[in-house]
Enzyme design. Structure first.
Site, short mmCIF file in Angstrom:
data_model
loop_
_atom_site.label_atom_id
_atom_site.label_comp_id
_atom_site.label_asym_id
_atom_site.label_seq_id
_atom_site.Cartn_x
_atom_site.Cartn_y
_atom_site.Cartn_z
N ASP A 101 22.41 87.03 -19.64
CA ASP A 101 22.46 86.56 -18.25
C ASP A 101 23.87 86.57 -17.67
OD1 ASP A 101 19.81 86.23 -18.27
OD2 ASP A 101 19.86 84.07 -18.72
N SER A 136 21.19 94.51 -27.41
CA SER A 136 19.92 94.19 -26.75
C SER A 136 20.21 93.72 -25.32
CB SER A 136 19.17 93.11 -27.52
OG SER A 136 19.95 91.93 -27.49
N PRO A 160 17.60 66.21 19.08
CA PRO A 160 17.27 64.87 19.56
C PRO A 160 18.43 63.88 19.54
CG PRO A 160 16.37 65.22 17.38
CD PRO A 160 17.02 66.51 17.77
N ASP A 200 22.94 66.83 30.49
CA ASP A 200 22.26 65.70 31.11
C ASP A 200 22.24 64.47 30.21
OD1 ASP A 200 19.38 67.83 31.23
OD2 ASP A 200 20.28 66.82 29.52
N LYS A 242 21.00 61.38 35.36
CA LYS A 242 20.95 60.26 36.30
C LYS A 242 21.65 59.07 35.67
CE LYS A 242 17.65 57.66 38.98
NZ LYS A 242 16.24 57.42 39.26
N GLY A 261 18.74 68.16 25.83
CA GLY A 261 18.23 67.44 24.67
C GLY A 261 17.06 68.20 24.05
N GLY A 262 16.91 68.09 22.74
CA GLY A 262 15.75 68.69 22.07
C GLY A 262 15.75 70.20 22.20
N THR A 299 13.08 69.90 18.67
CA THR A 299 12.48 69.07 19.70
C THR A 299 12.26 67.65 19.18
OG1 THR A 299 10.71 68.99 21.32
CG2 THR A 299 10.09 69.71 19.12
N MET A 330 8.00 61.14 27.19
CA MET A 330 8.15 60.48 28.50
C MET A 330 6.95 59.57 28.80
SD MET A 330 9.47 63.86 30.54
CE MET A 330 8.33 64.97 29.75
N1 SAH Z 1 13.46 68.97 25.69
C1 SAH Z 1 13.33 67.69 25.03
C2 SAH Z 1 12.43 66.75 25.77
C3 SAH Z 1 12.96 66.32 27.09
S1 SAH Z 1 11.90 65.24 27.94
C4 SAH Z 1 12.86 67.92 23.61
O1 SAH Z 1 12.48 69.03 23.24
O2 SAH Z 1 12.91 66.97 22.83
C5 SAH Z 1 12.60 63.70 27.57
C6 SAH Z 1 11.76 62.94 26.61
O3 SAH Z 1 11.94 63.40 25.29
C7 SAH Z 1 12.08 61.46 26.52
O4 SAH Z 1 11.47 60.75 27.57
C8 SAH Z 1 11.48 61.11 25.19
O5 SAH Z 1 10.09 60.99 25.30
C9 SAH Z 1 11.76 62.35 24.38
N2 SAH Z 1 12.99 62.22 23.58
C10 SAH Z 1 14.13 62.91 23.68
N3 SAH Z 1 15.03 62.53 22.76
C11 SAH Z 1 14.43 61.58 22.02
C12 SAH Z 1 14.83 60.80 20.91
N4 SAH Z 1 16.04 60.94 20.36
N5 SAH Z 1 13.95 59.91 20.41
C13 SAH Z 1 12.72 59.76 20.95
N6 SAH Z 1 12.30 60.48 22.00
C14 SAH Z 1 13.13 61.38 22.54
#
Ligand code: SAH
Length: 483
Positions: free
Chosen positions: A22, A44, A227, A250, A272, A303-304, A333, A385
């Protein structure tokens, strides 16, 4: 420096490898990558080497080592794992002035092998001079993680245009600037993302145009930031964030994630703030187009995942109709991130064979048919949401036949340090939001898998044991409870 680093060309060169096990196989793999003409000396062979001999990929001398075996070799490797034989091989090689490496025996070796990161033609060798091989390996893993897998393709791509660039841009200084621009720019990014055909077209265009205007069109990357935990960013997201001129982000983007954006990048907040005006989607679209038209590299950080309740599709449409190049980088996500962070499997052979992501904001728009489609005992529902409409969501599901006692879990601030996982049952969803004062970004997971979130028995025992007992009995009780 105890060892002088060099990169040897071994193409077609005779290399003698003594040993058939090996250890030898590991060296052989590397030597074959370098196209060396390898002769293995061993009575071998292990199956891997035997196979290569059968395919006539390498030469084999099927007996014990003799001193003359090294004659004519550029390099010699002793990999028998038997000290006396390795020592004899080293001595025979040195007697003929041939450099030798005895595997794992620095005292017998003229040269040592570095830990290697191979993105050929880019190759990185790391050595601790034999003093701390594990540290060298550790470093290699870090570097492996930092470098895009397609880096080698990028180097070959650039190489294939070297002549053309030299023919078009005569000043050496200008050429250097061209390449600096190139490796940092959108065409290189296309190669790294696997879009080589369009990269080639753009490269030809670039060389034939005034190349200094490469970035004149600007570019937008719609990037999923996951997330919340920065550790969940993708390599591609990191790359765009570190090249950005402007980042448009955002509310869900945490400071920890923003820390990874290039320091000099301008930051435009479009979320916001409490009590303040929030940007409409049209305003955000206008900002993206405006910044890209300045010729900037814009990162739209979301996010996500941008394509899961992220309005990434609308932004992509607007940018593309404005003729601006767009890349979309997927992110983890919330449902997937929160599931992992709370130990809730979204599907499970015993509990759920489907998972559906639902927006909790559409509560009012959804028809009876929509709701009855969601009712299924072998399905996991994840409401995004949904906090404000938690009562409505549970009422409607129950009305359409879902068992009121179906397990649910509300996960707030999933994957972040302040994550909360609240287990309960469907009928009490709204009351749970109230009772626990849930206000951060949250998901509502509905379905029998949500019962995985209920570790309250474990939690109670842990607390009690921590108060009263010694460590051994505490650990024992927790182990029993966890079974
Ligand atoms: N594009 C994002 C979702 C955006 S909508 C994704 O793919 O995750 C925003 C919603 O995502 C929030 O209202 C909540 O329901 C969820 N969310 C985003 N981050 C989160 C987290 N860290 N923990 C729990 N829910 C989360």
């Amino acid at each position: 420096m105890d060892h002088f680093p060099i990169f040897l060309s071994l193409k077609g060169q005779k290399v003698v490898l003594v040993g058939g096990g090996d250890l030898a196989a590991r060296k052989l793999r590397l030597l074959r990558k370098a196209d060396a003409a390898v002769t293995v000396i061993a009575p071998s062979l292990c199956p891997e080497i035997e196979e290569l001999v059968a395919q006539a990929e390498i030469d084999h001398v099927g007996r014990k080592f003799l001193n003359d075996d090294v004659t004519g070799a550029s390099l010699v490797f002793a990999a028998t794992d038997i000290e006396e034989i390795d020592a004899a091989v080293a001595q025979a090689a040195r007697a003929q002035g041939i450099k030798v490496n005895a595997v794992d025996r620095p005292e017998l070796s003229d040269f040592i092998m570095p830990a290697i990161v191979d993105r050929s033609p880019i190759v990185i060798g790391i050595s601790s001079g034999g003093s701390a091989p594990i540290l060298a390996r550790n470093l290699r893993e870090k570097i492996e993680g930092m470098l895009p897998p397609a880096l080698g393709r990028l180097a070959s791509f650039a190489d294939s245009f070297r002549g053309a660039v030299k023919g078009t841009i005569s000043s050496g200084n200008e050429r250097r600037k061209f390449w600096e621009n190139f490796f940092d720019g959108p065409i290189a990014e296309s190669v790294l993302s696997g879009r080589e055909v369009s990269a080639r077209e753009n490269m030809l265009g670039l060389i034939n145009r005034n190349w200094k205007q490469e970035n004149a069109d600007g570019h937008v990357a719609i990037v999923g930031a996951g997330p919340g935990d920065p550790d969940l960013l993708t390599f591609r997201a990191m790359r765009f964030m570190q090249q950005a001129d402007v980042v448009v982000y955002d509310r869900l983007i945490s400071d920890e994630i923003l820390d990874y954006v290039r320091r000099d990048a301008d930051r435009i907040y479009v979320g916001k703030a409490p009590g303040q005006h929030s940007h409409s989607q049209d305003e955000i679209n206008d900002i993206l187009v405006r910044e890209a038209r300045k010729g900037l590299r814009v990162v739209r950080l979301k996010g996500g995942d941008p394509f899961v309740f992220g309005r990434g599709g609308e932004e992509m449409d607007v940018l593309q109709s404005a003729g601006i190049e767009v890349d979309v980088v997927p992110g983890i996500t919330a449902a997937v991130g929160c599931a992992a962070a709370s130990g809730i499997p979204l599907t499970h052979r015993k509990h759920a064979s489907m998972v559906t992501f639902v927006t909790g904001q559409a509560g009012d728009d959804m028809t009876a048919a929509d709701w009855s489609g969601l009712v299924n005992s072998r399905q996991t529902l994840v409401f995004y949401m949904g906090l404000k409409n938690a009562g409505q969501i549970s009422d409607r599901l129950i009305k359409h036949g879902q068992d009121p006692k179906t397990p649910i879990a509300i996960i707030e601030n999933g994957t972040r340090v302040d994550q909360r996982v609240l287990p309960g049952q469907l009928f009490e969803a709204a009351e749970m939001v109230q009772r626990h004062q849930v206000t951060g970004p949250s998901l509502i997971v509905v379905g029998s898998v949500a019962a995985y979130a209920d570790r309250s028995d474990l939690q109670q025992i842990t607390n009690a044991a921590l108060e009263n007992k010694n460590t051994a009995s505490f650990l024992n009780e927790v182990a029993v409870a966890a079974q």
